[in-house]
Enzyme design. Structure first.
Site, PDB file in Angstrom:
ATOM      1  N   SER A 186     -12.970  -4.161   0.740  1.00 35.87           N
ATOM      2  CA  SER A 186     -13.793  -3.342  -0.161  1.00 35.87           C
ATOM      3  C   SER A 186     -15.269  -3.713  -0.061  1.00 35.87           C
ATOM      4  CB  SER A 186     -13.308  -3.471  -1.608  1.00 35.87           C
ATOM      5  OG  SER A 186     -13.853  -2.464  -2.430  1.00 35.87           O
ATOM      6  N   PRO A 187     -15.855  -3.635   1.136  1.00 36.61           N
ATOM      7  CA  PRO A 187     -17.232  -4.094   1.334  1.00 36.61           C
ATOM      8  C   PRO A 187     -18.287  -3.247   0.639  1.00 36.61           C
ATOM      9  CG  PRO A 187     -16.442  -2.954   3.288  1.00 36.61           C
ATOM     10  CD  PRO A 187     -15.262  -3.118   2.384  1.00 36.61           C
ATOM     11  N   LEU A 188     -17.912  -2.047   0.183  1.00 34.58           N
ATOM     12  CA  LEU A 188     -18.843  -1.217  -0.572  1.00 34.58           C
ATOM     13  C   LEU A 188     -18.546  -1.275  -2.067  1.00 34.58           C
ATOM     14  CD1 LEU A 188     -19.075   1.907   1.766  1.00 34.58           C
ATOM     15  CD2 LEU A 188     -20.648  -0.032   1.593  1.00 34.58           C
ATOM     16  N   GLY A 236     -15.810  -0.778  -3.680  1.00 30.81           N
ATOM     17  CA  GLY A 236     -15.069   0.394  -4.132  1.00 30.81           C
ATOM     18  C   GLY A 236     -15.913   1.653  -4.205  1.00 30.81           C
ATOM     19  N   GLY A 237     -17.025   1.690  -3.477  1.00 33.80           N
ATOM     20  CA  GLY A 237     -17.899   2.858  -3.483  1.00 33.80           C
ATOM     21  C   GLY A 237     -19.146   2.691  -4.322  1.00 33.80           C
ATOM     22  N   LEU A 238     -19.223   1.612  -5.095  1.00 34.86           N
ATOM     23  CA  LEU A 238     -20.385   1.411  -5.961  1.00 34.86           C
ATOM     24  C   LEU A 238     -21.675   1.269  -5.159  1.00 34.86           C
ATOM     25  CD1 LEU A 238     -18.945  -1.090  -8.614  1.00 34.86           C
ATOM     26  CD2 LEU A 238     -19.518   1.320  -8.967  1.00 34.86           C
ATOM     27  N   LEU A 239     -21.573   0.795  -3.922  1.00 34.32           N
ATOM     28  CA  LEU A 239     -22.753   0.591  -3.086  1.00 34.32           C
ATOM     29  C   LEU A 239     -22.956   1.711  -2.073  1.00 34.32           C
ATOM     30  CD1 LEU A 239     -22.382  -3.251  -2.412  1.00 34.32           C
ATOM     31  CD2 LEU A 239     -23.700  -2.108  -4.201  1.00 34.32           C
ATOM     32  N   GLY A 292     -24.335   4.545  -2.632  1.00 36.20           N
ATOM     33  CA  GLY A 292     -25.516   5.341  -2.933  1.00 36.20           C
ATOM     34  C   GLY A 292     -25.227   6.505  -3.856  1.00 36.20           C
ATOM     35  N   TYR A 334       0.842  -1.190   0.000  1.00 43.25           N
ATOM     36  CA  TYR A 334       0.000   0.000   0.000  1.00 43.25           C
ATOM     37  C   TYR A 334       0.882   1.247   0.000  1.00 43.25           C
ATOM     38  CZ  TYR A 334      -3.991  -2.999   1.273  1.00 43.25           C
ATOM     39  OH  TYR A 334      -4.974  -3.965   1.296  1.00 43.25           O
TER      40      TYR A 334
END
Length: 350
Positions: free
Chosen positions: A212-214, A216-219, A221, A61
């Site tokens: 990345s539970p979202l 990468g931001g797609l979830l 909203g 990272y």
């Protein structure tokens, strides 16, 4: 904050953990976020106040800067957290500067310890499969690091089902340290892990950490049907992690998240995280954010409870299709399925 057992280990981890891929400003991960030491300290404060006790990073990272920043901001409070890091990807230009060889793992672990300013890491994870290094060599090296006290527990990340089971079998056969966890990508938008990895987790007594539970931001909203993507976003254009194979299905999921979130007075992101926290085998969901506000919002998901109808709705609109042999098992083996089998097949059998 709820604390959950990490697989069959004696380690208890917070249901939400802090991911540090955004710490730093260089390397291939820099576009994900550019959080400096001051910002990292603020995020750590927010997490500690919320009860988070697991911090996840990796040697690649920001080319090691994430670990360096983490080491600095943890001074004086290292004993308040569990540190998890990873090794496998290239850390130099040499032919042995990548992979899961004895050479690279030992060098990588010692370099991570220096950057993190600590004498041990609590969870050392192999970051990806290495099909050219014998698993016996990798697992024996990890066992050595544990016995030397440099590592407390070991885990894997991004393995397939057969790769995971092969590794666990070798550890059992040779009396070596065993993976206690696997870190995987698992979201409402991408539930492929439910075919093999989730059942294996329950059957073999591992814990699941979700990266990345979202998606990468797609979830989050922010990506809506017939609306322009957020300014500066590369999703749905030149950034394909995770890949979106069906945009209509994605938007249907987001619509449901937004609607359920409005009913609770919370963000769509919190609903997506709360759904994950209720899935079988999940020990901790790794959250990271570019801003303190986003992080605080994500942390609030620990207190959100979805009702059965809301969970069922999300389950149904995101359910993965049954591939072979699962559709056949659902039809012909339903009377002799284990709890692990039923994590995938349960909704398809009477």
């Amino acid at each position: 904050m709820e604390y959950r057992q990490l697989g069959r280990s004696g380690l208890r981890v917070s249901a939400l953990s802090l991911g540090t891929m955004t710490f730093g400003d260089r390397g291939p991960d820099a576009p994900v976020g550019m959080t400096d030491a001051n910002g990292a300290a603020r995020q750590l404060d927010l997490c500690l106040e919320a009860g988070v006790n697991l911090i996840d990073t990796a040697d690649v990272y920001s080319d090691g800067v994430s670990e360096e920043i983490l080491g600095r901001v943890l001074r004086g409070r290292r004993d308040r957290v569990l540190l998890a890091t990873k090794a496998r990807f290239p850390t130099g230009e040499g032919p042995n500067d990548a992979g899961l060889s004895r050479h690279h793992l030992i060098a990588g672990c010692e370099a991570s310890l220096r950057r993190l300013q600590t004498d041990h890491v609590d969870l050392y994870q192999v970051h990806q499969w290495d099909g050219q290094t014998p698993l016996e060599e990798t697992l024996d090296t990890l066992d050595t690091l544990v016995r030397q006290g440099k590592v407390r527990y070991i885990g894997c990340s991004n393995y397939s089902g057969w790769q995971l089971m092969k590794a666990l079998g070798i550890s059992e056969l040779r009396g070596l340290q065993r993976f206690v966890s696997q870190q995987i990508h698992y979201t409402l938008q991408a539930r492929e892990a439910e075919y093999e990895l989730v059942p294996a987790t329950l059957d073999q007594g591992l814990g699941i950490l979700v990266w990345s539970p979202l998606a990468g931001g797609l979830l989050s909203g922010k990506y809506r049907r017939d609306q322009q993507a957020p300014e500066g976003s590369r999703h749905l254009s030149d950034w394909d992690e995770p890949p979106v194979r069906d945009r209509d299905a994605l938007y249907e999921i987001v619509d449901a998240l937004v609607e359920i979130g409005e009913g609770h007075g919370v963000s769509a992101a919190q609903v997506a995280l709360a759904w994950l926290l209720g899935r079988p085998g999940v020990s901790s969901v790794v959250i990271g954010a570019r801003t303190d506000e986003h992080l605080a919002d994500n942390l609030a998901a620990a207190d959100l409870e979805l009702n059965d109808d809301e969970r069922s709705r999300l389950d149904e609109i995101s359910a993965p299709p049954l591939l072979y042999p699962y559709w056949h098992q659902a039809k012909t083996a339903s009377e002799r399925l284990s709890d692990a089998d039923l994590t995938l097949l349960g909704p398809h059998v009477g």
